[in-house]
Design a protein around this motif. Structure first.
Motif, PDB file in Angstrom:
ATOM      1  N   TYR A 143       0.876  -0.765  -0.214  1.00 46.46           N
ATOM      2  CA  TYR A 143       0.002  -0.405  -0.054  1.00 46.46           C
ATOM      3  C   TYR A 143       0.864   1.327   0.010  1.00 46.46           C
ATOM      4  CZ  TYR A 143       1.320   0.115   4.876  1.00 46.46           C
ATOM      5  OH  TYR A 143       1.296   0.191   6.060  1.00 46.46           O
ATOM      6  N   GLY A 144       2.664   1.070  -0.604  1.00 44.43           N
ATOM      7  CA  GLY A 144       3.546   2.426  -0.036  1.00 44.43           C
ATOM      8  C   GLY A 144       2.645   3.446  -0.817  1.00 44.43           C
ATOM      9  N   HIS A 145       2.454   2.931  -2.344  1.00 43.00           N
ATOM     10  CA  HIS A 145       2.086   3.698  -3.348  1.00 43.00           C
ATOM     11  C   HIS A 145       0.336   4.732  -3.595  1.00 43.00           C
ATOM     12  CE1 HIS A 145      -0.635  -0.176  -3.919  1.00 43.00           C
ATOM     13  NE2 HIS A 145      -1.306   0.674  -4.302  1.00 43.00           N
ATOM     14  N   GLU A 146       0.868   5.510  -4.474  1.00 41.69           N
ATOM     15  CA  GLU A 146      -0.711   6.021  -4.518  1.00 41.69           C
ATOM     16  C   GLU A 146      -1.450   5.367  -4.684  1.00 41.69           C
ATOM     17  OE1 GLU A 146      -0.488   9.846  -6.678  1.00 41.69           O
ATOM     18  OE2 GLU A 146      -2.487  10.160  -7.092  1.00 41.69           O
ATOM     19  N   GLY A 147      -3.139   5.606  -3.759  1.00 39.85           N
ATOM     20  CA  GLY A 147      -4.495   4.661  -3.669  1.00 39.85           C
ATOM     21  C   GLY A 147      -4.178   3.745  -3.011  1.00 39.85           C
ATOM     22  N   GLY A 148      -2.887   3.582  -2.767  1.00 35.41           N
ATOM     23  CA  GLY A 148      -2.582   1.881  -1.617  1.00 35.41           C
ATOM     24  C   GLY A 148      -3.782   2.392  -0.530  1.00 35.41           C
ATOM     25  N   THR A 149      -2.946   3.473  -0.148  1.00 33.76           N
ATOM     26  CA  THR A 149      -3.705   3.722   1.366  1.00 33.76           C
ATOM     27  C   THR A 149      -4.688   3.643   1.699  1.00 33.76           C
ATOM     28  OG1 THR A 149      -1.869   4.515   2.182  1.00 33.76           O
ATOM     29  CG2 THR A 149      -3.684   5.043   3.525  1.00 33.76           C
ATOM     30  N   ALA A 150      -6.233   4.355   0.802  1.00 33.11           N
ATOM     31  CA  ALA A 150      -8.209   3.805   0.532  1.00 33.11           C
ATOM     32  C   ALA A 150      -7.680   2.298   0.710  1.00 33.11           C
ATOM     33  CB  ALA A 150      -7.919   4.709  -0.150  1.00 33.11           C
ATOM     34  N   GLU A 151      -7.113   2.030  -0.525  1.00 31.13           N
ATOM     35  CA  GLU A 151      -7.800   0.253  -0.327  1.00 31.13           C
ATOM     36  C   GLU A 151      -7.478  -0.550   1.071  1.00 31.13           C
ATOM     37  OE1 GLU A 151      -5.565  -2.619  -3.226  1.00 31.13           O
ATOM     38  OE2 GLU A 151      -7.274  -3.388  -3.706  1.00 31.13           O
ATOM     39  N   LYS A 152      -6.370  -0.284   1.280  1.00 34.40           N
ATOM     40  CA  LYS A 152      -5.827  -0.767   3.179  1.00 34.40           C
ATOM     41  C   LYS A 152      -6.680  -0.685   3.652  1.00 34.40           C
ATOM     42  CE  LYS A 152      -2.839   1.267   5.407  1.00 34.40           C
ATOM     43  NZ  LYS A 152      -3.255   1.572   6.508  1.00 34.40           N
ATOM     44  N   ASP A 153      -7.225   0.754   3.354  1.00 32.80           N
ATOM     45  CA  ASP A 153      -7.790   1.058   4.618  1.00 32.80           C
ATOM     46  C   ASP A 153      -9.447   0.685   4.169  1.00 32.80           C
ATOM     47  OD1 ASP A 153      -6.385   2.152   5.934  1.00 32.80           O
ATOM     48  OD2 ASP A 153      -6.937   4.465   5.162  1.00 32.80           O
ATOM     49  N   ALA A 154      -9.923   0.336   3.246  1.00 29.00           N
ATOM     50  CA  ALA A 154     -11.295  -0.425   2.487  1.00 29.00           C
ATOM     51  C   ALA A 154     -11.557  -2.265   3.310  1.00 29.00           C
ATOM     52  CB  ALA A 154     -11.442  -0.358   0.923  1.00 29.00           C
ATOM     53  N   VAL A 155      -9.889  -2.890   2.889  1.00 25.87           N
ATOM     54  CA  VAL A 155      -9.652  -3.594   3.409  1.00 25.87           C
ATOM     55  C   VAL A 155      -9.508  -4.298   4.935  1.00 25.87           C
ATOM     56  CG1 VAL A 155      -8.157  -6.349   2.657  1.00 25.87           C
ATOM     57  CG2 VAL A 155      -9.025  -4.360   0.667  1.00 25.87           C
ATOM     58  N   LEU A 156      -8.964  -3.690   5.174  1.00 22.90           N
ATOM     59  CA  LEU A 156      -8.785  -3.998   6.992  1.00 22.90           C
ATOM     60  C   LEU A 156     -10.664  -3.819   7.241  1.00 22.90           C
ATOM     61  CD1 LEU A 156      -6.071  -2.758   7.939  1.00 22.90           C
ATOM     62  CD2 LEU A 156      -6.404  -4.814   7.692  1.00 22.90           C
ATOM     63  N   SER A 157     -10.732  -2.519   7.266  1.00 22.03           N
ATOM     64  CA  SER A 157     -12.322  -2.783   7.465  1.00 22.03           C
ATOM     65  C   SER A 157     -13.330  -3.297   7.151  1.00 22.03           C
ATOM     66  CB  SER A 157     -13.158  -0.871   6.806  1.00 22.03           C
ATOM     67  OG  SER A 157     -14.205  -0.877   7.489  1.00 22.03           O
ATOM     68  N   PHE A 158     -13.132  -4.340   6.212  1.00 20.64           N
ATOM     69  CA  PHE A 158     -13.753  -4.697   5.793  1.00 20.64           C
ATOM     70  C   PHE A 158     -13.923  -6.254   5.948  1.00 20.64           C
ATOM     71  CE2 PHE A 158     -15.044  -9.002   2.747  1.00 20.64           C
ATOM     72  CZ  PHE A 158     -15.778  -9.062   2.647  1.00 20.64           C
ATOM     73  N   THR A 159     -13.150  -6.741   6.575  1.00 18.28           N
ATOM     74  CA  THR A 159     -11.919  -8.445   6.765  1.00 18.28           C
ATOM     75  C   THR A 159     -12.307  -8.175   8.175  1.00 18.28           C
ATOM     76  OG1 THR A 159      -9.053  -7.353   6.904  1.00 18.28           O
ATOM     77  CG2 THR A 159     -10.732  -8.835   5.090  1.00 18.28           C
ATOM     78  N   LYS A 160     -11.643  -6.990   9.030  1.00 24.29           N
ATOM     79  CA  LYS A 160     -12.562  -6.825  10.789  1.00 24.29           C
ATOM     80  C   LYS A 160     -13.072  -6.912  10.975  1.00 24.29           C
ATOM     81  CE  LYS A 160      -8.812  -3.379  11.996  1.00 24.29           C
ATOM     82  NZ  LYS A 160      -8.179  -2.269  12.365  1.00 24.29           N
ATOM     83  N   ASN A 161     -14.401  -6.954  10.485  1.00 24.72           N
ATOM     84  CA  ASN A 161     -15.774  -7.185  10.506  1.00 24.72           C
ATOM     85  C   ASN A 161     -16.533  -8.364   9.966  1.00 24.72           C
ATOM     86  OD1 ASN A 161     -16.544  -4.693  11.982  1.00 24.72           O
ATOM     87  ND2 ASN A 161     -15.806  -3.369  10.199  1.00 24.72           N
ATOM     88  N   LEU A 162     -15.306  -9.076   9.659  1.00 20.58           N
ATOM     89  CA  LEU A 162     -15.999 -10.665   9.099  1.00 20.58           C
ATOM     90  C   LEU A 162     -16.467 -10.781  10.306  1.00 20.58           C
ATOM     91  CD1 LEU A 162     -13.174 -11.501   6.336  1.00 20.58           C
ATOM     92  CD2 LEU A 162     -16.283 -11.017   6.025  1.00 20.58           C
ATOM     93  N   ASP A 163     -17.411 -12.140  10.281  1.00 23.13           N
ATOM     94  CA  ASP A 163     -18.325 -12.489  12.189  1.00 23.13           C
ATOM     95  C   ASP A 163     -17.244 -13.415  12.264  1.00 23.13           C
ATOM     96  OD1 ASP A 163     -19.858 -13.937  13.764  1.00 23.13           O
ATOM     97  OD2 ASP A 163     -21.293 -14.612  11.698  1.00 23.13           O
ATOM     98  N   GLN A 164     -17.143 -13.982  13.132  1.00 21.17           N
ATOM     99  CA  GLN A 164     -15.854 -14.739  14.173  1.00 21.17           C
ATOM    100  C   GLN A 164     -16.132 -15.848  13.676  1.00 21.17           C
ATOM    101  OE1 GLN A 164     -14.544 -13.486  17.660  1.00 21.17           O
ATOM    102  NE2 GLN A 164     -16.053 -14.090  18.552  1.00 21.17           N
ATOM    103  N   LYS A 165     -17.646 -16.111  13.812  1.00 23.97           N
ATOM    104  CA  LYS A 165     -18.757 -17.450  13.967  1.00 23.97           C
ATOM    105  C   LYS A 165     -18.156 -18.287  12.907  1.00 23.97           C
ATOM    106  CE  LYS A 165     -21.730 -16.735  17.550  1.00 23.97           C
ATOM    107  NZ  LYS A 165     -22.723 -15.531  16.834  1.00 23.97           N
ATOM    108  N   GLN A 166     -18.173 -17.365  11.196  1.00 29.97           N
ATOM    109  CA  GLN A 166     -18.101 -18.131  10.078  1.00 29.97           C
ATOM    110  C   GLN A 166     -16.159 -17.392   9.740  1.00 29.97           C
ATOM    111  OE1 GLN A 166     -20.793 -16.687   7.030  1.00 29.97           O
ATOM    112  NE2 GLN A 166     -21.766 -15.929   9.097  1.00 29.97           N
ATOM    113  N   TYR A 167     -15.394 -17.009  10.308  1.00 30.45           N
ATOM    114  CA  TYR A 167     -14.290 -16.684   9.506  1.00 30.45           C
ATOM    115  C   TYR A 167     -13.714 -16.411  10.776  1.00 30.45           C
ATOM    116  CZ  TYR A 167     -16.752 -16.046   5.401  1.00 30.45           C
ATOM    117  OH  TYR A 167     -17.498 -16.032   4.118  1.00 30.45           O
ATOM    118  N   ASN A 168     -12.094 -17.047  10.499  1.00 35.09           N
ATOM    119  CA  ASN A 168     -11.154 -16.640  11.351  1.00 35.09           C
ATOM    120  C   ASN A 168     -10.079 -15.877  10.487  1.00 35.09           C
ATOM    121  OD1 ASN A 168     -11.159 -18.456  13.789  1.00 35.09           O
ATOM    122  ND2 ASN A 168     -10.490 -20.223  12.361  1.00 35.09           N
TER     123      ASN A 168
END
Ligand SMILES: C[S@@+](CC[C@H](N)C(=O)[O-])C[C@H]1O[C@@H](n2cnc3c(N)ncnc32)[C@H](O)[C@@H]1O
Length: 188
Positions: free
Chosen positions: A141-166
């Motif tokens: 994510y060091g390139h231009e646009g990388g941080t926005a994608e990183k933040d979106a991916v982290l936000s999406f994956t952090k909120n995955l239901d722990q009963k369904q995913y580790n």
């Protein structure tokens, strides 16, 4: 002792995937992960390799041909359209999926993965992967646009239901200059 980002990604892929599996490289780039996947699944398995760039598909094809691997389907299209190419019968049966987010090394830095297609593609990959197997995201994510994608991916994956995913984050937190990191999602 601690594995670097690429060796640890390969370790996870070898843990998730077995000979005979059908697997997906969602961003084949220069083909390094496609090559590893093809070697793990062998001729009884199959690899689907996606990239939007012709150059990536050409380079990956050439690398795999050098090793005489024929059990690969190359798809020059967005991984967001994964379900158009991987048969519906494979839903819930895929041995593993790997995404490398960022731009193609030694190529046009303007052509990058973006959350608009990455997030839908991860959702489809999670549908397709077998229970007990992994969807692996390697995030540059060091390139231009990388941080926005990183933040979106982290936000999406952090909120995955722990009963369904580790969901695991693997990162060297004392490295400077935007060190890449891994998000590994295990379907439970
Ligand atoms: C970090 S590189 C991949 C590196 C690759 N795994 C390797 O071993 O060389 C990211 C790749 O994603 C591709 N890409 C960008 N957007 C995409 C999309 N929507 N679908 C599929 N590939 C995409 C780029 O063309 C680029 O080749």
């Amino acid at each position: 002792m601690l594995k670097g980002i690429i060796p640890y990604t390969h370790h996870l892929l070898k843990t998730s995937i077995q000979e005979g599996d059908i697997v997906i490289d969602a961003t084949c780039g220069n083909g390094n992960d496609t090559l590893l996947l093809a070697s793990i699944v062998g001729e009884t398995g199959h690899v689907y390799a996606f990239d939007i760039q012709e150059q990536a598909i050409t380079t990956t094809k050439a690398l795999l041909a050098e090793h005489n691997y024929k059990h690969v389907t190359y798809i020059q299209d967005s991984h967001a359209n994964l379900n158009t190419y991987v048969p519906i019968e494979q839903k819930g049966k895929i041995g593993g999926v790997v995404f490398n987010l960022g731009y193609l090394p030694r190529s046009d830095k303007q052509i990058i993965t973006t959350s608009e297609s990455t997030i839908p593609a991860i959702k489809i990959a999670l549908d397709y992967v077998e229970k007990g197997h992994l969807v692996i995201l390697v995030i540059y994510y060091g390139h231009e646009g990388g941080t926005a994608e990183k933040d979106a991916v982290l936000s999406f994956t952090k909120n995955l239901d722990q009963k369904q995913y580790n969901v695991l984050q693997y990162q060297f937190i004392n490295q400077k200059n935007h060190p890449p990191f891994i998000i590994a999602i295990e379907k439970r």
